[in-house]
Design an enzyme around this catalytic site. Structure first.
Site, PDB file in Angstrom:
ATOM      1  CG  ASP A 130     -89.668  60.014  28.281  1.00 15.03           C
ATOM      2  OD1 ASP A 130     -89.487  60.501  27.149  1.00 15.03           O
ATOM      3  OD2 ASP A 130     -88.996  59.057  28.721  1.00 15.03           O
ATOM      4  CG  ASP A 186     -88.333  55.422  23.735  1.00 12.57           C
ATOM      5  OD1 ASP A 186     -89.179  54.544  23.524  1.00 12.57           O
ATOM      6  OD2 ASP A 186     -87.881  56.162  22.832  1.00 12.57           O
ATOM      7  CG  ASP A 206     -86.437  57.591  31.314  1.00 10.10           C
ATOM      8  OD1 ASP A 206     -85.479  56.914  30.903  1.00 10.10           O
ATOM      9  OD2 ASP A 206     -87.078  58.357  30.576  1.00 10.10           O
TER      10      ASP A 206
END
Length: 231
Positions: free
Chosen positions: A12, A14, A175
């Protein structure tokens, strides 16, 4: 839970590779100022990011995680934000500590590397290029590459098909709860970063397979799973 050996790692953007909040917060506050509305500040924006810029704008306008602004206000605000973010995609954003070391390890160990994000391609690609990591990924699946985006498993499965890798041989590094849900639905293993964007919730509550504080921990974690270099 011990990890299985894998052949492909999807990462991922961001909150995992990049701390993009400083740029996003700047754009939110500039947008609000142009609309003659109260600025929101970086702390609030840090709690709102992770579901794409359209959702971020809606949250900023309502000052809430789940609020829905009047459509006329959103229609006025959204183009302002897009123009601002086009000029401020990477001016303040930084790679998290350990990212470079983690990527170097994954490349040297022979993993297939891809990037899967909900950020639109018009922002994803310049950001990754400006931070010097775009060319590390053989595929970049952005939020508008397919009709679906995370937590739908489609972007992950699209990348797995590109590499010709089975779901049981695949790992997602993210995240957020969105990353965990997408990985579980796709049949991937999932490692989460402790520092990312998960709306103020501890990502451990989502029960990923592992949680690490830095991508520099990947050699130890994946080395234990692999036992040796990927074939």
């Amino acid at each position: 839970m011990s990890l299985r050996p894998v052949k492909m790692v999807l990462i991922d953007v961001d909150g995992t590779l990049v701390d993009s909040v400083p740029d996003l917060a700047y754009c939110v506050d500039e947008m609000m100022q142009q609309l003659e509305l109260p600025q929101r500040g970086e702390a609030s924006v840090r709690n709102w990011v992770g579901n794409g810029v359209e959702r971020l704008v809606r949250r900023a306008l309502t000052d809430s995680l789940d609020g829905e602004p009047e459509q006329a206000l959103f229609d006025k605000a959204y183009p302002i934000f897009l123009d601002l973010y086009a000029d401020n995609t990477s001016k303040r954003s930084l790679l998290y500590p350990g990212v470079r070391e983690g990527i170097d390890y994954l490349k040297a160990s022979g993993y297939e590397l891809g990037c899967v994000t909900n950020k639109a391609a018009q922002f994803t690609e310049p950001l990754l290029k400006d931070l010097g990591i775009y060319d590390e990924f053989r595929i970049v699946v952005s939020g508008d590459t397919l009709p679906q985006k995370k937590p739908d498993p489609a972007p992950l499965l699209h990348a797995a098909e590109f590499f010709g890798v089975a779901a049981e041989d695949a790992l997602m590094l993210g995240d957020s709860v969105s990353d965990v849900k997408a990985a579980r639905a796709a049949g991937f293993q999932i490692i989460c970063m402790s520092y990312g964007y998960n709306h103020g919730q501890d990502i451990r509550e989502a029960r990923p397979d592992a949680v690490i504080d830095s991508m520099a921990e990947l050699p130890k974690l994946l080395g234990q799973a692999q036992g040796s270099k990927v074939s």
